[in-house]
Design an enzyme around this catalytic site. Structure first.
Site, PDB file in Angstrom:
ATOM      1  N   LYS A 203       5.353   8.539  10.476  1.00 32.37           N
ATOM      2  CA  LYS A 203       5.792   8.211   9.119  1.00 32.37           C
ATOM      3  C   LYS A 203       5.288   9.309   8.184  1.00 32.37           C
ATOM      4  O   LYS A 203       4.118   9.696   8.233  1.00 32.37           O
ATOM      5  CB  LYS A 203       5.205   6.862   8.711  1.00 32.37           C
ATOM      6  CG  LYS A 203       5.482   6.455   7.280  1.00 32.37           C
ATOM      7  CD  LYS A 203       5.132   4.989   7.126  1.00 32.37           C
ATOM      8  CE  LYS A 203       5.070   4.549   5.691  1.00 32.37           C
ATOM      9  NZ  LYS A 203       4.885   3.108   5.571  1.00 32.37           N
TER      10      LYS A 203
HETATM   11  C1  R5P Z   1       0.492   3.260   3.204  1.00 32.13           C
HETATM   12  O1  R5P Z   1      -0.603   3.453   3.600  1.00 32.13           O
HETATM   13  C2  R5P Z   1       1.248   2.167   3.740  1.00 32.13           C
HETATM   14  O2  R5P Z   1       1.523   2.365   5.091  1.00 32.13           O
HETATM   15  C3  R5P Z   1       2.533   1.867   3.025  1.00 32.13           C
HETATM   16  O3  R5P Z   1       3.127   0.867   3.745  1.00 32.13           O
HETATM   17  C4  R5P Z   1       3.462   3.042   2.939  1.00 32.13           C
HETATM   18  O4  R5P Z   1       2.964   4.032   2.122  1.00 32.13           O
HETATM   19  C5  R5P Z   1       4.894   2.670   2.542  1.00 32.13           C
HETATM   20  O5  R5P Z   1       4.953   2.088   1.361  1.00 32.13           O
HETATM   21  P1  R5P Z   1       5.613   2.757   0.086  1.00 32.13           P
HETATM   22  O6  R5P Z   1       7.079   2.904   0.377  1.00 32.13           O
HETATM   23  O7  R5P Z   1       5.336   1.759  -0.972  1.00 32.13           O
HETATM   24  O8  R5P Z   1       4.976   4.094  -0.136  1.00 32.13           O
END
Ligand code: R5P
Length: 295
Positions: A203
């Site tokens: 990710k």
């Molecule tokens: C971050 O540490 C988490 O994994 C969040 O789930 C990730 O950043 C995704 O969330 P957002 O789209 O709000 O950035």
């Protein structure tokens, strides 16, 4: 004793139908074992090779942030509209009905908060519990260049080793420390390191300049986080550009659950990710869905 009567010789050997030797639909996953592939095929849709993941694990370091005050009220109803849920075991057990039937990518690190050093995490879920919960993947941050870089890499390596033993993929999340520059060079480095240590998918964040080099240089699929809440049209445009430049999906949180219409947002994201719609087309779909829901 076994019934040995009337055993017939085989006849249909499919001479004109050679065995399928095409390996697997997903980048970098051709040589995994069956269970690993089966789980990856529940995360990434085999017909598109992509995924719309809904991330709501933020509470593990942010507490009850906007949109996540009550997971049972705000997130559980969204489950049918996402391909995959990404969350903590506490969030899952307390607030998401198992009947939702959705694949779960389990946040397996913790150990920091918004009040302390973000990179100082530990593995916070035992593999037994990930199996018990039926997780299709485990996730933890790698904080490349941060104070606790080494420890965060060790966390992900531990998940990869235990996950590989049981056919459970690991998603490495490229965490960004407060002082890190969010550019293609940084994410190119972080995503490649994550893949090379064995993460089955990664990710990352979208960047305007050079995102395609990040996806090309990473031998496994990349899904993008959404980051801070943006106007829906902008978030959908980012999703479109990321997919267009080689991302295999989104794992978005705030841009979904803080949207004025999270269900419409998930449908619009699915249109970008799975149906090849542009950001502008998806935004029109968002508006149409929102209007319908409000009528
Ligand atoms: C971050 O540490 C988490 O994994 C969040 O789930 C990730 O950043 C995704 O969330 P957002 O789209 O709000 O950035």
């Amino acid at each position: 004793m076994a019934d040995l009567d009337d055993i017939k010789d085989g006849k249909d050997w499919g001479h004109d139908r050679p065995a399928d030797t095409t390996r697997f639909f997903l980048k970098g996953a051709a040589h995994h074992d069956w269970g690993m592939k089966a789980r990856l095929a529940r995360i990434f849709r085999p017909d598109t090779g992509r995924t719309v993941m809904l991330a709501f694990d933020h509470g593990y370091f942010q507490g009850p942030t906007t949109g996540l005050e009550r997971l049972d009220l705000t997130i559980a109803p969204l489950a049918p509209h996402a391909d995959v849920l990404m969350c903590t075991r506490g969030g899952l057990r307390s607030s998401i009905p198992p009947e939702s039937g959705k694949p779960v990518v389990l946040r397996c690190s913790a150990g920091n908060s918004i009040l302390t050093e973000l990179s100082n995490e530990l593995v916070a879920v035992d593999i037994d519990d990930a199996i018990r919960l039926g997780a299709v993947a485990m996730a933890a941050q790698v904080y490349i260049g941060a104070e606790y870089e080494h420890k965060s890499i060790a966390n992900v390596v531990k998940l990869i080793d235990s996950g590989t033993r049981y056919g459970i993929p690991t998603m490495a999340v490229t965490g960004v420390g407060k002082d890190m520059v969010r550019d293609a060079r940084y994410f190119g480095l972080a995503t490649r390191i994550a893949a090379e240590i064995g993460a089955q998918f990664v990710k990352s964040y979208y960047v305007d300049e050079g995102f395609e080099k990040i996806t090309l240089g990473c031998p496994v699929p990349i899904v993008i986080a959404g980051g801070k809440k943006l106007p829906e049209a902008e978030a959908l445009e980012i999703a479109y550009r990321a997919i267009d430049q080689g991302a295999a999906g989104v794992d978005m949180g705030r841009n979904v659950f803080q949207s004025s219409d999270p269900v419409a947002m998930l449908k619009a994201l699915a249109a970008v990710v799975h149906d090849g719609r542009t950001g502008a087309e998806a935004y029109q779909l968002f508006r149409d869905e929102h209007r319908k829901a409000a009528a």
